[in-house]
Design a protein around this motif. Structure first.
Motif, PDB file in Angstrom:
ATOM      1  N   ASN A   1       6.770   6.862   6.410  1.00  0.00           N
ATOM      2  CA  ASN A   1       5.471   7.512   6.564  1.00  0.00           C
ATOM      3  C   ASN A   1       5.610   8.753   7.443  1.00  0.00           C
ATOM      4  N   GLY A   2       4.582   9.602   7.446  1.00  0.00           N
ATOM      5  CA  GLY A   2       4.544  10.743   8.341  1.00  0.00           C
ATOM      6  C   GLY A   2       5.213  11.989   7.822  1.00  0.00           C
ATOM      7  N   SER A   3       5.226  12.187   6.515  1.00  0.00           N
ATOM      8  CA  SER A   3       5.848  13.398   5.972  1.00  0.00           C
ATOM      9  C   SER A   3       5.033  14.656   6.259  1.00  0.00           C
ATOM     10  N   GLY A   4       3.755  14.481   6.681  1.00  0.00           N
ATOM     11  CA  GLY A   4       2.891  15.639   6.928  1.00  0.00           C
ATOM     12  C   GLY A   4       3.134  16.351   8.242  1.00  0.00           C
ATOM     13  N   GLY A   5       3.926  15.781   9.163  1.00  0.00           N
ATOM     14  CA  GLY A   5       4.192  16.450  10.436  1.00  0.00           C
ATOM     15  C   GLY A   5       4.652  15.483  11.503  1.00  0.00           C
TER      16      GLY A   5
ATOM     17  N   ILE B   1       0.885  -1.169   0.000  1.00  0.00           N
ATOM     18  CA  ILE B   1       0.000   0.000   0.000  1.00  0.00           C
ATOM     19  C   ILE B   1       0.920   1.216   0.000  1.00  0.00           C
ATOM     20  N   LYS B   2       1.001   1.910  -1.125  1.00  0.00           N
ATOM     21  CA  LYS B   2       2.032   2.927  -1.325  1.00  0.00           C
ATOM     22  C   LYS B   2       1.416   4.298  -1.557  1.00  0.00           C
ATOM     23  N   GLY B   3       1.886   5.285  -0.760  1.00  0.00           N
ATOM     24  CA  GLY B   3       1.441   6.654  -0.931  1.00  0.00           C
ATOM     25  C   GLY B   3       2.384   7.462  -1.797  1.00  0.00           C
ATOM     26  N   THR B   4       2.075   8.746  -1.905  1.00  0.00           N
ATOM     27  CA  THR B   4       2.903   9.661  -2.701  1.00  0.00           C
ATOM     28  C   THR B   4       3.432  10.819  -1.852  1.00  0.00           C
ATOM     29  N   ARG B   5       3.207  10.750  -0.505  1.00  0.00           N
ATOM     30  CA  ARG B   5       3.617  11.806   0.429  1.00  0.00           C
ATOM     31  C   ARG B   5       2.905  13.131   0.150  1.00  0.00           C
TER      32      ARG B   5
ATOM     33  N   SER C   1       1.571  10.390   3.823  1.00  0.00           N
ATOM     34  CA  SER C   1       1.868  11.689   4.440  1.00  0.00           C
ATOM     35  C   SER C   1       1.403  11.746   5.887  1.00  0.00           C
ATOM     36  N   ALA C   2       0.321  11.048   6.232  1.00  0.00           N
ATOM     37  CA  ALA C   2      -0.136  10.970   7.622  1.00  0.00           C
ATOM     38  C   ALA C   2       0.418   9.674   8.235  1.00  0.00           C
ATOM     39  N   GLN C   3      -0.407   8.922   8.945  1.00  0.00           N
ATOM     40  CA  GLN C   3       0.090   7.687   9.556  1.00  0.00           C
ATOM     41  C   GLN C   3       0.217   6.585   8.505  1.00  0.00           C
ATOM     42  N   GLY C   4       1.228   5.752   8.662  1.00  0.00           N
ATOM     43  CA  GLY C   4       1.267   4.545   7.849  1.00  0.00           C
ATOM     44  C   GLY C   4       0.097   3.648   8.225  1.00  0.00           C
TER      45      GLY C   4
END
Length: 380
Positions: free
Chosen positions: A203-207, A146-150, A181-184
């Motif tokens: 994970n967690g690039s949003g803060g 399950i892959k995000g884009t930050r 960008s939020a929690q993994g």
């Protein structure tokens, strides 16, 4: 035309074979808990620890989903039939809307390197989500990424329960959850959670309040062979108000802040076995005495700190501080090795017994908060 017919025949045979195998066996593989863990638990806690339960499975109903086909429609169909398996074929499945998990459904891919669920441009909450109602039980996610884009503030997996009627028996096996960008993975008010052979990373690039893995008000968690390294801004793993946690052979490396945090009321019976934490710029194991709802008011009430902790054969090395704990009692550090830059363990009003463990830098025992080192902030 012959090739098309051949493809259909092979596909049908595969589904028949997969269905036949799953009728005989569970799709999931049970986690082997090391015998040393059981013996130490019994010696220190008796029968107090409540182990996580595995999800039940319905394996005689298999729905195959190819890239560009609806995963949600397959989950809904399996759930409406009373349970089943949603089998995600190899390839990239673009997620433009959040997928809602439902009871009695196993979601399985062809491997974490083959079946990729990718954050789409319109995804705005989570890849997989469960709200407080309706309550779900018996869910397995296995063999996929399950892959995000930050981008945005989007979670990989978000499960939110309620105290009076909790979600139960949720398992992740052989999955990667990365670049959200939020929690993994963020799980609240859910009982019986199992994570096996997974990577929750980047994970967690949003803060700084977003972590690779974040548990809140959960009971009976089994984590085995996880890598929760390289959180972007937050922690590798946070356990807030969690009881009955067994984490064996887990790894956290290279964090800008703390490695793990355990805190708040109802936190206790946490067993860390062969947990490796290294490269944390702050504290590897941060166990504050923190009231989650009034965190800026200093407290030393053991109600707000985790109790009954066991570290066995843990390796806490090359961090700025190894462990900084407040008001942690009835706890043990056994067969473990600490070698950190400033302090291996700093214990404020704690009762922690050391058994056959080594501390290269040394420990500090504090009896008053005024002795607490100035460069370790109380409310990290």
């Amino acid at each position: 035309m012959r090739f098309f017919k051949y493809t259909l025949i092979v596909g049908a045979l595969f589904v028949m074979l997969f269905t036949s195998c799953t009728k005989r066996n569970n799709v999931l593989t049970n986690v082997i808990i090391e015998s040393e863990v059981d013996s130490i638990m019994t010696a220190k806690w008796g029968s107090d620890f409540i182990h996580a339960e595995y999800p039940k499975q319905w394996t005689d109903n298999v729905i195959v989903v190819k890239p560009k086909e609806s995963i949600q429609a397959a989950i809904d169909k399996a759930n409406e039939a009373g349970g089943g398996i949603v089998f995600l074929k190899e390839g990239v499945h673009i997620l433009d809307r959040t997928i809602t998990l439902k009871s009695n459904v196993t979601i399985i891919g062809e491997g974490s390197d083959k079946t990729i669920l990718m954050q789409g441009a319109k995804l705005d909450m989570a890849a997989f989500n469960v709200e407080a109602k309706p309550t779900i039980t018996d869910v397995l996610i296995k063999d996929l990424t399950i892959k995000g884009t930050r981008s945005g503030k989007v979670n990989g997996i978000l499960i939110r329960g309620r105290n009076e009627d909790r979600h139960k028996r949720i398992m992740f096996q052989n999955i990667d959850v990365t670049d959200w960008s939020a929690q993994g993975v963020h799980i609240k008010r859910t009982n019986h959670i199992i994570m096996d052979n997974c990577n929750f990373q980047y994970n967690g690039s949003g803060g700084g309040l977003y972590h690779n893995c974040y548990f809140l008000y959960n009971k009976s968690i089994l984590q085995s062979d996880l890598d929760m390294s390289f959180p972007i801004k937050g922690k590798g793993c946070k356990y807030t108000s969690c009881e009955f946690v067994l984490a064996q052979r887990c790894t956290i490396k290279d964090t800008h802040g703390n490695g793990i945090q355990a805190d708040h009321e109802q936190a206790g019976y946490l067993f860390f076995h062969k947990y490796h934490i290294s490269g944390c710029e702050r504290v590897a194991m941060w166990f504050p005495c923190e009231d989650y709802y009034d965190k800026f008011t200093y407290k030393e009430d053991s109600k707000y700190a985790p109790q009954n902790i066991i570290l066995n054969r843990c390796e806490i090395v090359d961090n700025t501080w190894g462990a900084m704990w407040r008001a942690v009692n009835d706890s043990y550090v056994i067969n473990s090795h600490f070698s950190n830059k400033k302090i291996d363990m700093g214990l404020l009003k704690c009762h922690v017994q050391m058994e056959n463990s080594t501390f290269d830098k040394g420990n500090e025992i504090y009896t008053d908060v005024k002795q607490w080192p100035e460069d370790v902030k109380i409310l990290w």
